[in-house]
Enzyme design. Structure first.
Site, PDB file in Angstrom:
ATOM      1  N   ASP A   1       0.851  -1.191   0.000  1.00  0.00           N
ATOM      2  CA  ASP A   1       0.000   0.000   0.000  1.00  0.00           C
ATOM      3  C   ASP A   1       0.893   1.250   0.000  1.00  0.00           C
ATOM      4  O   ASP A   1       1.897   1.319   0.709  1.00  0.00           O
ATOM      5  CB  ASP A   1      -0.900  -0.004   1.245  1.00  0.00           C
ATOM      6  CG  ASP A   1      -2.058   0.978   1.124  1.00  0.00           C
ATOM      7  OD1 ASP A   1      -3.208   0.523   1.068  1.00  0.00           O
ATOM      8  OD2 ASP A   1      -1.798   2.205   1.070  1.00  0.00           O
TER       9      ASP A   1
ATOM     10  N   ASN B   1     -12.885  -3.385   2.656  1.00  0.00           N
ATOM     11  CA  ASN B   1     -13.863  -2.304   2.761  1.00  0.00           C
ATOM     12  C   ASN B   1     -14.812  -2.394   1.568  1.00  0.00           C
ATOM     13  O   ASN B   1     -14.361  -2.495   0.423  1.00  0.00           O
ATOM     14  CB  ASN B   1     -13.150  -0.948   2.773  1.00  0.00           C
ATOM     15  CG  ASN B   1     -12.312  -0.751   4.030  1.00  0.00           C
ATOM     16  OD1 ASN B   1     -12.710  -1.154   5.118  1.00  0.00           O
ATOM     17  ND2 ASN B   1     -11.149  -0.135   3.883  1.00  0.00           N
TER      18      ASN B   1
ATOM     19  N   GLN C   1     -14.258   2.392   1.513  1.00  0.00           N
ATOM     20  CA  GLN C   1     -13.682   1.994   0.218  1.00  0.00           C
ATOM     21  C   GLN C   1     -13.444   3.234  -0.647  1.00  0.00           C
ATOM     22  O   GLN C   1     -14.347   4.056  -0.833  1.00  0.00           O
ATOM     23  CB  GLN C   1     -14.612   1.019  -0.516  1.00  0.00           C
ATOM     24  CG  GLN C   1     -13.973   0.476  -1.796  1.00  0.00           C
ATOM     25  CD  GLN C   1     -14.797  -0.589  -2.493  1.00  0.00           C
ATOM     26  OE1 GLN C   1     -15.934  -0.880  -2.112  1.00  0.00           O
ATOM     27  NE2 GLN C   1     -14.242  -1.175  -3.538  1.00  0.00           N
TER      28      GLN C   1
ATOM     29  N   VAL D   1     -11.054   2.858  -3.521  1.00  0.00           N
ATOM     30  CA  VAL D   1     -10.704   2.349  -4.855  1.00  0.00           C
ATOM     31  C   VAL D   1     -11.690   1.230  -5.183  1.00  0.00           C
ATOM     32  O   VAL D   1     -11.774   0.232  -4.448  1.00  0.00           O
ATOM     33  CB  VAL D   1      -9.250   1.826  -4.896  1.00  0.00           C
ATOM     34  CG1 VAL D   1      -8.930   1.283  -6.287  1.00  0.00           C
ATOM     35  CG2 VAL D   1      -8.254   2.936  -4.514  1.00  0.00           C
TER      36      VAL D   1
ATOM     37  N   HIS E   1     -10.268  -5.369  -3.180  1.00  0.00           N
ATOM     38  CA  HIS E   1      -8.925  -5.601  -2.658  1.00  0.00           C
ATOM     39  C   HIS E   1      -8.997  -6.040  -1.204  1.00  0.00           C
ATOM     40  O   HIS E   1      -9.874  -5.612  -0.450  1.00  0.00           O
ATOM     41  CB  HIS E   1      -8.038  -4.354  -2.784  1.00  0.00           C
ATOM     42  CG  HIS E   1      -8.672  -3.093  -2.287  1.00  0.00           C
ATOM     43  ND1 HIS E   1      -9.622  -2.393  -3.010  1.00  0.00           N
ATOM     44  CD2 HIS E   1      -8.498  -2.404  -1.128  1.00  0.00           C
ATOM     45  CE1 HIS E   1     -10.000  -1.331  -2.324  1.00  0.00           C
ATOM     46  NE2 HIS E   1      -9.334  -1.320  -1.171  1.00  0.00           N
TER      47      HIS E   1
ATOM     48  N   HIS F   1      -6.908  -5.935   2.199  1.00  0.00           N
ATOM     49  CA  HIS F   1      -5.768  -5.361   2.918  1.00  0.00           C
ATOM     50  C   HIS F   1      -5.180  -6.454   3.814  1.00  0.00           C
ATOM     51  O   HIS F   1      -5.929  -7.172   4.502  1.00  0.00           O
ATOM     52  CB  HIS F   1      -6.221  -4.232   3.841  1.00  0.00           C
ATOM     53  CG  HIS F   1      -6.784  -3.021   3.161  1.00  0.00           C
ATOM     54  ND1 HIS F   1      -6.064  -1.860   3.001  1.00  0.00           N
ATOM     55  CD2 HIS F   1      -8.010  -2.773   2.630  1.00  0.00           C
ATOM     56  CE1 HIS F   1      -6.817  -0.946   2.407  1.00  0.00           C
ATOM     57  NE2 HIS F   1      -8.012  -1.475   2.172  1.00  0.00           N
TER      58      HIS F   1
HETATM   59  P1  AMP Z   1      -9.705   1.320   0.442  1.00  0.00           P
HETATM   60  O1  AMP Z   1      -9.783   2.619   1.190  1.00  0.00           O
HETATM   61  O2  AMP Z   1     -10.115   0.112   1.249  1.00  0.00           O
HETATM   62  O3  AMP Z   1     -10.431   1.398  -0.892  1.00  0.00           O
HETATM   63  O4  AMP Z   1      -8.179   1.071   0.136  1.00  0.00           O
HETATM   64  C1  AMP Z   1      -7.522   1.634  -0.932  1.00  0.00           C
HETATM   65  C2  AMP Z   1      -6.067   1.616  -0.586  1.00  0.00           C
HETATM   66  O5  AMP Z   1      -5.316   1.781  -1.781  1.00  0.00           O
HETATM   67  C3  AMP Z   1      -5.613   2.713   0.364  1.00  0.00           C
HETATM   68  O6  AMP Z   1      -5.057   2.116   1.539  1.00  0.00           O
HETATM   69  C4  AMP Z   1      -4.583   3.495  -0.431  1.00  0.00           C
HETATM   70  O7  AMP Z   1      -3.501   3.947   0.352  1.00  0.00           O
HETATM   71  C5  AMP Z   1      -4.152   2.471  -1.457  1.00  0.00           C
HETATM   72  N1  AMP Z   1      -3.628   3.003  -2.719  1.00  0.00           N
HETATM   73  C6  AMP Z   1      -4.175   3.965  -3.502  1.00  0.00           C
HETATM   74  N2  AMP Z   1      -3.427   4.160  -4.599  1.00  0.00           N
HETATM   75  C7  AMP Z   1      -2.397   3.281  -4.519  1.00  0.00           C
HETATM   76  C8  AMP Z   1      -1.272   3.001  -5.350  1.00  0.00           C
HETATM   77  N3  AMP Z   1      -1.074   3.646  -6.499  1.00  0.00           N
HETATM   78  N4  AMP Z   1      -0.401   2.041  -4.951  1.00  0.00           N
HETATM   79  C9  AMP Z   1      -0.596   1.380  -3.783  1.00  0.00           C
HETATM   80  N5  AMP Z   1      -1.635   1.595  -2.964  1.00  0.00           N
HETATM   81  C10 AMP Z   1      -2.519   2.540  -3.316  1.00  0.00           C
END
Ligand code: AMP
Length: 113
Positions: free
Chosen positions: A31, A86, A93, A95, A99, A101
């Site tokens: 991350d 999430n 969430q 993204v 995914h 974590h």
């Molecule tokens: P969520 O909030 O559960 O959707 O998690 C999305 C996660 O993606 C967050 O912890 C961000 O820090 C991570 N994230 C966003 N962009 C990137 C990236 N380019 N490379 C690695 N992690 C990322």
């Protein structure tokens, strides 16, 4: 559009990631904003928006993601870790490409915020 997320771009090699595991069904990478000494994301190559959109056809894939999460945790030397998925903006969430974590390497509070 499905797959049109930052994780879709990582999967297509359009932007870099710090990869820790890869196979034909998923990719795991660190991350970019780690919440613990170990913070890895395991994502399916199939662009499923969230667990809400996963269907019965994804049963084996979802199991695979959890087994890869465990494999990555062990690879990182963890004996205790947390897996988080999430689902939906209100649940944190950000993204919209499913995914998992994998978070560890420090003591983790419960319940989460
Ligand atoms: P969520 O909030 O559960 O959707 O998690 C999305 C996660 O993606 C967050 O912890 C961000 O820090 C991570 N994230 C966003 N962009 C990137 C990236 N380019 N490379 C690695 N992690 C990322």
């Amino acid at each position: 559009m499905a797959g049109d997320t930052i994780f879709g771009r990582i999967l297509r090699g359009e932007i870099p990631c710090d990869e820790v595991y890869s196979d034909d069904r998923c990719l795991a990478f660190r991350d970019v904003a780690p919440q613990a000494p170990v913070h890895v994301l395991v994502i399916p190559r199939k662009p499923i928006e969230s667990l809400h959109q996963a269907g019965s056809e994804d049963e084996a894939l979802l199991g695979h993601l959890l087994l890869v999460a465990s494999k990555v945790a062990k690879q990182e030397g963890l004996e205790a870790w947390r897996t988080v998925i999430n689902t939906g903006a209100e649940a944190g969430q950000t993204v919209f490409h499913l995914h998992v974590h994998v978070i560890g390497g420090r003591e983790l509070d419960w319940p989460p915020g």
